[in-house]
Design a protein around this motif. Structure first.
Motif, PDB file in Angstrom:
ATOM      1  N   ASN A  37       0.801  -1.222   0.000  1.00 35.93           N
ATOM      2  CA  ASN A  37       0.000   0.000   0.000  1.00 35.93           C
ATOM      3  C   ASN A  37       0.832   1.270   0.000  1.00 35.93           C
ATOM      4  O   ASN A  37       0.285   2.375   0.023  1.00 35.93           O
ATOM      5  N   LEU A  38       2.131   1.115  -0.038  1.00 34.20           N
ATOM      6  CA  LEU A  38       3.025   2.272   0.042  1.00 34.20           C
ATOM      7  C   LEU A  38       3.833   2.400  -1.245  1.00 34.20           C
ATOM      8  O   LEU A  38       3.374   2.980  -2.213  1.00 34.20           O
ATOM      9  N   CYS A  39       5.027   1.835  -1.280  1.00 37.79           N
ATOM     10  CA  CYS A  39       5.888   2.018  -2.442  1.00 37.79           C
ATOM     11  C   CYS A  39       5.386   1.281  -3.679  1.00 37.79           C
ATOM     12  O   CYS A  39       5.563   1.764  -4.796  1.00 37.79           O
ATOM     13  N   ILE A  40       4.758   0.108  -3.505  1.00 36.10           N
ATOM     14  CA  ILE A  40       4.237  -0.593  -4.677  1.00 36.10           C
ATOM     15  C   ILE A  40       3.088   0.202  -5.301  1.00 36.10           C
ATOM     16  O   ILE A  40       3.080   0.450  -6.514  1.00 36.10           O
ATOM     17  N   GLU A  41       2.137   0.611  -4.486  1.00 33.16           N
ATOM     18  CA  GLU A  41       1.035   1.378  -5.048  1.00 33.16           C
ATOM     19  C   GLU A  41       1.510   2.708  -5.630  1.00 33.16           C
ATOM     20  O   GLU A  41       1.028   3.144  -6.688  1.00 33.16           O
ATOM     21  N   SER A  42       2.466   3.341  -4.981  1.00 31.34           N
ATOM     22  CA  SER A  42       2.973   4.619  -5.490  1.00 31.34           C
ATOM     23  C   SER A  42       3.721   4.425  -6.807  1.00 31.34           C
ATOM     24  O   SER A  42       3.589   5.240  -7.730  1.00 31.34           O
ATOM     25  N   HIS A  43       4.513   3.358  -6.903  1.00 32.18           N
ATOM     26  CA  HIS A  43       5.183   3.061  -8.172  1.00 32.18           C
ATOM     27  C   HIS A  43       4.152   2.743  -9.258  1.00 32.18           C
ATOM     28  O   HIS A  43       4.287   3.187 -10.405  1.00 32.18           O
ATOM     29  N   LEU A  44       3.139   1.966  -8.906  1.00 29.53           N
ATOM     30  CA  LEU A  44       2.083   1.639  -9.857  1.00 29.53           C
ATOM     31  C   LEU A  44       1.435   2.894 -10.407  1.00 29.53           C
ATOM     32  O   LEU A  44       1.295   3.059 -11.635  1.00 29.53           O
ATOM     33  N   ARG A  45       1.048   3.791  -9.519  1.00 27.31           N
ATOM     34  CA  ARG A  45       0.359   5.005  -9.957  1.00 27.31           C
ATOM     35  C   ARG A  45       1.243   5.866 -10.867  1.00 27.31           C
ATOM     36  O   ARG A  45       0.801   6.355 -11.920  1.00 27.31           O
ATOM     37  N   GLU A  46       2.495   6.066 -10.473  1.00 30.76           N
ATOM     38  CA  GLU A  46       3.366   6.930 -11.258  1.00 30.76           C
ATOM     39  C   GLU A  46       3.706   6.304 -12.607  1.00 30.76           C
ATOM     40  O   GLU A  46       3.726   6.991 -13.639  1.00 30.76           O
ATOM     41  N   GLY A 105       2.750   6.359 -18.673  1.00 38.25           N
ATOM     42  CA  GLY A 105       2.385   5.692 -19.921  1.00 38.25           C
ATOM     43  C   GLY A 105       2.777   4.231 -20.022  1.00 38.25           C
ATOM     44  O   GLY A 105       2.697   3.643 -21.099  1.00 38.25           O
ATOM     45  N   PHE A 106       3.179   3.628 -18.900  1.00 39.35           N
ATOM     46  CA  PHE A 106       3.502   2.210 -18.897  1.00 39.35           C
ATOM     47  C   PHE A 106       2.240   1.377 -18.636  1.00 39.35           C
ATOM     48  O   PHE A 106       1.321   1.819 -17.939  1.00 39.35           O
ATOM     49  N   GLU A 107       2.224   0.162 -19.189  1.00 39.56           N
ATOM     50  CA  GLU A 107       1.267  -0.845 -18.766  1.00 39.56           C
ATOM     51  C   GLU A 107       1.877  -1.548 -17.556  1.00 39.56           C
ATOM     52  O   GLU A 107       3.037  -1.932 -17.587  1.00 39.56           O
TER      53      GLU A 107
END
Length: 239
Positions: free
Chosen positions: A176-185, A190-192
């Motif tokens: 819920n922290l770095c993974i979600e933040s990396h996902l969002r950014e 423009g990445f899948e």
């Protein structure tokens, strides 16, 4: 992912509103990105283990991340690590959120400086020992450190673009922290993005279940949400 411990809490809904994912993996433009595969998260000796250990153990996160490293290397796709380091100067920041204060207070990801590795080996900031053969093979991209949660402050996106990557399989810590933040950014860039749901974990504290919060948002945001087994099958089917 139903287990006696979670009693189906993290299972996907029986009657979802969202359409099934149409994501198709293309190894020629794919990368595995592992976020924070470091001792302070993943080792029982790490400073955050009291908060994350239960979820890590339940998901078998350590084993699953290693399986992804092996599969990605076998498939010869780009592999990148986005680490988290704090140097002494970072502890002089004028403000921060609740978790930032905790990380600084417990010395999480602490290093003596950006230009020295003194005291780094085996420290909380170091990579988990079993991952080092895959990370330190001279082929894996080790991005500059992110400083809060997302990759906006490091060179991960640049490194991926320079390798022609437009699809990212993401795993690591914390859900819920770095993974979600990396996902969002990365989505905004423009990445899948595919998230590997059992190759991450979240905190369980009085403020809430971080893994549950993440799984809910992964369903809303990720282009696909796979298990480690599904990810490895996809990687192998494309070879």
């Amino acid at each position: 992912m139903t287990t006696p411990a979670n009693n189906g809490l993290y299972d996907d809904p029986v009657n979802p509103i969202f359409k099934p994912s149409t994501f198709k993996l293309d190894l020629s433009r794919a990368a595995l990105v592992v976020v924070d595969p470091q001792n302070d998260f993943l080792s029982p000796k790490g400073v955050s283990w009291p908060f994350f250990g239960e979820s890590i153990t339940e998901n078998d996160t350590v084993k699953h991340i290693e399986q992804l490293f092996i599969a990605a290397k076998s498939s010869d796709i780009t592999v990148a690590v986005s680490p988290h380091y704090y140097y002494p100067v970072d502890h002089n920041w004028n403000f921060g959120g609740p978790l930032e204060h905790v990380m600084h207070d417990i010395g999480m990801f602490g290093r003596l400086g950006p230009l020295t590795v003194e005291g780094f080996a085996g420290s909380g900031a170091d990579f988990l020992e079993e991952y080092k053969p895959y990370i330190l093979d001279g082929k894996t991209i080790i991005a500059s450190p992110h400083k809060v949660y997302g990759p906006e402050s490091n060179d991960l996106a640049l490194q991926l673009r320079k390798k022609g990557v437009s699809q990212v399989i993401i795993a690591g810590m914390a859900a819920n922290l770095c993974i979600e933040s990396h996902l969002r950014e990365l989505i905004e860039q423009g990445f899948e993005v595919v998230v590997v749901r059992d190759a991450t974990a979240g905190p369980r504290i009085p403020e809430g279940d971080g893994y549950l919060a993440a799984i809910i948002n992964f369903r809303f945001l990720a282009h696909a949400l796979w298990t480690t087994e599904e990810t490895i099958r996809q990687l192998r089917s494309e070879i």
